[in-house]
Write a protein that holds these residues in place. Structure first.
Motif, PDB file in Angstrom:
ATOM      1  N   PRO A 130       6.394 -31.094   2.037  1.00 51.36           N
ATOM      2  CA  PRO A 130       7.384 -30.128   2.548  1.00 51.36           C
ATOM      3  C   PRO A 130       6.793 -28.745   2.771  1.00 51.36           C
ATOM      4  N   GLU A 131       5.773 -28.393   2.005  1.00 50.69           N
ATOM      5  CA  GLU A 131       5.152 -27.085   2.187  1.00 50.69           C
ATOM      6  C   GLU A 131       4.471 -26.974   3.543  1.00 50.69           C
ATOM      7  N   ARG A 132       3.894 -28.056   4.017  1.00 46.64           N
ATOM      8  CA  ARG A 132       3.214 -28.039   5.313  1.00 46.64           C
ATOM      9  C   ARG A 132       4.184 -28.267   6.464  1.00 46.64           C
ATOM     10  N   PHE A 133       5.317 -28.920   6.184  1.00 44.27           N
ATOM     11  CA  PHE A 133       6.303 -29.234   7.225  1.00 44.27           C
ATOM     12  C   PHE A 133       7.697 -28.881   6.709  1.00 44.27           C
ATOM     13  N   PRO A 134       8.002 -27.586   6.621  1.00 40.25           N
ATOM     14  CA  PRO A 134       9.252 -27.172   5.976  1.00 40.25           C
ATOM     15  C   PRO A 134      10.509 -27.398   6.790  1.00 40.25           C
ATOM     16  N   ASP A 135      10.411 -27.500   8.108  1.00 42.51           N
ATOM     17  CA  ASP A 135      11.617 -27.480   8.940  1.00 42.51           C
ATOM     18  C   ASP A 135      11.783 -28.722   9.811  1.00 42.51           C
ATOM     19  N   VAL A 136      11.110 -29.822   9.461  1.00 40.77           N
ATOM     20  CA  VAL A 136      11.266 -31.065  10.216  1.00 40.77           C
ATOM     21  C   VAL A 136      11.566 -32.197   9.243  1.00 40.77           C
ATOM     22  N   GLU A 137      12.075 -33.288   9.790  1.00 35.98           N
ATOM     23  CA  GLU A 137      12.304 -34.482   8.964  1.00 35.98           C
ATOM     24  C   GLU A 137      10.955 -35.093   8.603  1.00 35.98           C
TER      25      GLU A 137
END
Length: 228
Positions: free
Chosen positions: A111-118
């Motif tokens: 989630p840290e690398r991809f905070p705003d996608v599923e």
């Protein structure tokens, strides 16, 4: 709008199926078009669906009709939680896409690398059936790992995704095609894979490659003429 037409329209929208409500402006008469090729306004409806825009056209009798276009929001599914995906995901989101990143490598799919996608830290055979790929989905294979990308590409092609692209050189892609063909993917389907992925803009950095991919996806979605 009559209740039966509204119910049919809502059912089409729930199924992520494109639909156009045609309204005769002189009489108010309406019809729901789910199969454009069978409609007298097939060409006009096709152009409206390609652009995603509603508008007024004339029918064969010269009457003005309003085409109310309903298309599902486009989606972008990526395999590979790589640097390119970190830029491509937010870029696609800004353009109105629903974005999902699939990668079983939990060291990358965070989630840290991809905070705003599923984020789906799973293998494609688990994640993709639940994501339900369809003709309003763009798919890009970015992981560089055949165990991740190959089965996902096969499913994207089978699902009729409007765009299917894969990262890698021509040599890498040739080997990929051999593997997919050996798995039974038809030649006609394999020809749909856009590789090397993205428009040829001389991109070198991950961010520039993401821009080239998003530009190519947009061109395909809008049916723009691309140079071969």
């Amino acid at each position: 709008m009559k209740l039966d037409l509204l119910a049919a329209l809502n059912a089409a929208r729930a199924a992520r199926r494109p639909a156009v409500v045609v309204t005769a402006l002189d009489s108010g008469e309406q019809r729901l078009v789910l199969e454009p090729a069978q409609d007298p306004l097939a060409a006009e409806i096709g152009r409206a669906l390609a652009s995603g825009r509603s508008g007024v056209v004339e029918d064969a009798a010269g009457r003005s009709v309003f085409l109310n276009v309903h298309v599902p929001p486009p989606r972008l599914v990526l395999t590979g939680a790589v640097h390119i995906a970190q830029t491509l995901g937010p870029l696609a989101t800004a353009l109105g896409y629903q974005v999902a990143v699939v990668d079983p490598r939990t060291a990358f799919a965070t989630p840290e690398r991809f905070p705003d996608v599923e984020l789906r830290p799973e293998w494609p055979d688990v994640a993709l059936p639940e994501l339900a790929l369809d003709p309003f989905t763009a798919f890009a294979a970015l992981s560089h790992d055949p165990k991740i990308d190959d089965p996902a590409l096969a499913r994207a092609l089978e699902s009729g995704c409007f765009y299917v692209g894969a990262l890698g050189s021509r040599r890498t892609h040739a080997a990929r095609l051999d593997r997919l063909k050996a798995q039974g993917v038809p030649d006609a389907a394999l020809q749909r894979i856009r590789a090397p992925i993205g428009l040829p803009i001389g991109a070198s950095s991950p961010a520039e490659i993401a821009v080239s991919i998003m530009a190519e996806i947009t061109a395909v979605l809008r049916r723009a003429e691309l140079a071969s």
